[in-house]
Design an enzyme around this catalytic site. Structure first.
Site, mmCIF file in Angstrom:
data_model
loop_
_atom_site.group_PDB
_atom_site.id
_atom_site.type_symbol
_atom_site.label_atom_id
_atom_site.label_comp_id
_atom_site.label_asym_id
_atom_site.label_seq_id
_atom_site.Cartn_x
_atom_site.Cartn_y
_atom_site.Cartn_z
ATOM 1 C CB SER A 22 38.081 65.630 56.212
ATOM 2 O OG SER A 22 37.316 65.849 57.382
ATOM 3 C CB THR A 154 59.050 26.156 36.032
ATOM 4 O OG1 THR A 154 59.876 25.475 35.097
ATOM 5 C CG2 THR A 154 58.261 25.145 36.844
ATOM 6 C CG HIS A 155 62.212 29.072 34.732
ATOM 7 N ND1 HIS A 155 63.032 29.798 35.551
ATOM 8 C CD2 HIS A 155 62.247 27.791 35.192
ATOM 9 C CE1 HIS A 155 63.571 28.994 36.459
ATOM 10 N NE2 HIS A 155 63.099 27.765 36.279
ATOM 11 C CB SER A 276 42.446 48.779 18.113
ATOM 12 O OG SER A 276 43.126 49.739 17.333
ATOM 13 C CE LYS A 282 45.550 45.259 19.004
ATOM 14 N NZ LYS A 282 46.740 44.669 19.587
ATOM 15 C CD GLU A 289 46.394 45.105 28.114
ATOM 16 O OE1 GLU A 289 46.190 46.315 27.906
ATOM 17 O OE2 GLU A 289 46.646 44.293 27.204
ATOM 18 C CD GLN A 321 41.109 65.839 57.601
ATOM 19 O OE1 GLN A 321 40.483 66.161 58.611
ATOM 20 N NE2 GLN A 321 41.435 66.718 56.680
ATOM 21 C CE LYS A 324 38.681 60.066 58.413
ATOM 22 N NZ LYS A 324 40.068 60.361 58.860
#
Ligand code: ARG
Length: 457
Positions: A22, A154-155, A276, A282, A289, A321, A324
């Protein structure tokens, strides 16, 4: 050097060594391992289990190893099984016989339990601080935007006008809860497993209270079997980090939406955007993201850890172990994401005009128009129906409620008077909502004060 081997007649197969080792990841807590060993020998000497001379030699040796690892003079090579073996081997190489007394009354099981707790404890504190920094930024944005009107959703459909302060305040609440969750975990986990031995304590007259106090624990753990096999605090920590990531991910989702050409509520700073390779125009919200994407990774750590633990009989099993890499990855990922998110948030350009214009459209004041009717004696259900008709009329004419003439209003309900315009303007809609927790400036001022006090502590 191996910490075992006396009862073996053959060399370990190389693949077995690699599979079992380890060191490649537990070297992350070499400082904690050394600090734990220093506390252990300090206690051993106090209890006269080892001599003062041995204690001094061991502590000097451990400190020199720590310094040399930090400076790069001592490189952690893969020949050793784990960080515990590595440190002990180098100690004995440096100070001779005394080094072999370090492990008196200790097992790697309580040693690794201690190291991991020391490491996790430090990381919990750091994460709490990172969250505090984020909360400070959120509060700053709140204070600057108690009058910044935007649509509340909302929604993901425009619902009612709110302020940017109110929207940010929702995240303040979330990250504040996250901080208090971290605090709770710390309080619950801060007991010292050292002295639990392999599973059944030791026959030496250890002073576990003393060792615990040397390492700033609240006290020793009370069951040696549990001490060496408890990974609850890591599961809780991964769970808390999963929730932090979920919050960051939701916030990122909104930032991505707000940053689109369609919304333009905000602009992510050039320093936090990427381009991009093919489309020159872009500017992408890659950081938001990626934070959203890495959320799955932290959830993965939680699921993995829970699954690793679910079938384990008492006490220590080597499966443990595996805790970790999961925990380290989740910790590094979450800390990185909080820091990056904080930077992105601090550098956002807020387009208040766009937020305001968006709130004006989409009939976000329709509830307030209905409330106006209720205040003039109309039953709410009837008021709801009347405003529904107003909205339909406006949609046909492609206008907003504020753009209707009083004659048009009266044609649908004679209850409307000139003061309807004031009742449905964005400022009124927001400033009238003053129950605590609502976006109105009076209510918001009280909440901001509470937040200020919370952050001062
Ligand atoms: N590397 C081990 C771990 O992380 C240390 C404990 C080893 N104990 C043992 N009984 N083999 O769990």
């Amino acid at each position: 050097m191996k910490l075992w081997g006396g009862r073996f007649t053959k060399e370990t197969n190389q693949l077995v060594h690699n599979f079992n080792a380890s060191l490649s990841f537990d070297q992350k807590f070499f400082e904690e391992d050394i600090a734990g060993s220093i506390a252990h020998v300090t206690m051993l000497a106090k209890q006269e289990i080892i001599t003062k001379e041995d204690k001094t030699a061991i502590i000097d040796g451990l400190n020199s190893i720590c310094d040399d690892i930090k400076s790069g003079a001592l490189v952690i090579d893969e020949e050793h099984e784990d960080i515990h073996s590595f440190v002990e081997a180098h100690l004995t190489e440096r100070i001779g016989e005394a080094g072999k007394r370090l492990h008196t009354g200790r097992s790697r099981n309580d040693q690794v339990a201690l190291d991991m707790k020391l490491y996790t404890r430090k990381e919990i504190k750091e994460m709490e601080n990172l969250l505090k920094g984020l909360l400070e930024s959120l509060l700053r944005i709140m204070k600057e935007n108690t009058e910044t009107i935007m649509p509340g959703f909302t929604h993901l459909q425009k619902a009612q006008p709110i302020t940017l302060a109110h929207h940010m305040g929702a995240y303040f609440e979330m990250f504040q809860r996250d901080r208090s969750r971290l605090h709770d975990i710390y309080e619950r986990m801060n007991y010292c497993p050292l002295g639990s031995g392999a599973l059944a304590g030791t026959t030496y007259p250890l002073d576990r209270e003393y060792a615990a106090s040397l390492l700033d624990f609240y006290g020793p753990t009370l069951n040696s079997m549990d001490s060496v096999s408890d990974r609850d605090y890591l599961i809780e920590f991964c769970s808390a980090m999963s929730i932090i990531m979920m919050h960051l991910s939701r916030f990122c989702e909104e930032i991505i939406i707000w940053n689109t050409n369609e919304y333009q509520f905000i602009e992510i700073d050039d320093s936090y955007s990427t381009g991009s390779s093919i489309m020159p125009q872009k500017k992408n919200p890659d950081i938001a993201e990626l934070i959203r994407g890495k959320t799955g990774r932290v959830y993965g750590s939680l699921t993995s850890l829970l699954t690793t633990m679910k079938g384990l009989s008492l006490a220590y099993n080597k499966d443990m172990q595996e805790d970790k890499e999961f925990a380290f990855d989740a910790i590094d990922t979450t800390k990185g994401c909080i820091a990056l998110f904080h930077g992105m948030l601090d550098t956002l350009t807020l387009r208040k005009d766009k937020m305001r214009a968006s709130a004006e459209g989409g009939f976000t004041n329709a509830t307030d128009a209905a409330d106006y009717l209720v205040n003039h004696g109309v039953a709410f259900r009837d008021a709801h129906g009347i405003v529904g008709k107003l909205v339909l009329y406006c949609i046909e004419k492609n206008i907003s409620l504020g753009e209707m003439s009083l004659e048009e209003y009266k044609a649908i309900s004679p209850v409307f008077e000139e003061d309807i315009y004031d009742a449905i303007c964005m400022e009124t809609c927001v400033s009238k909502r003053n129950t605590i927790g609502a976006p109105g400036q009076e209510a918001m001022a009280k909440v901001i004060k509470i937040y200020e006090e919370y952050l001062r502590k």
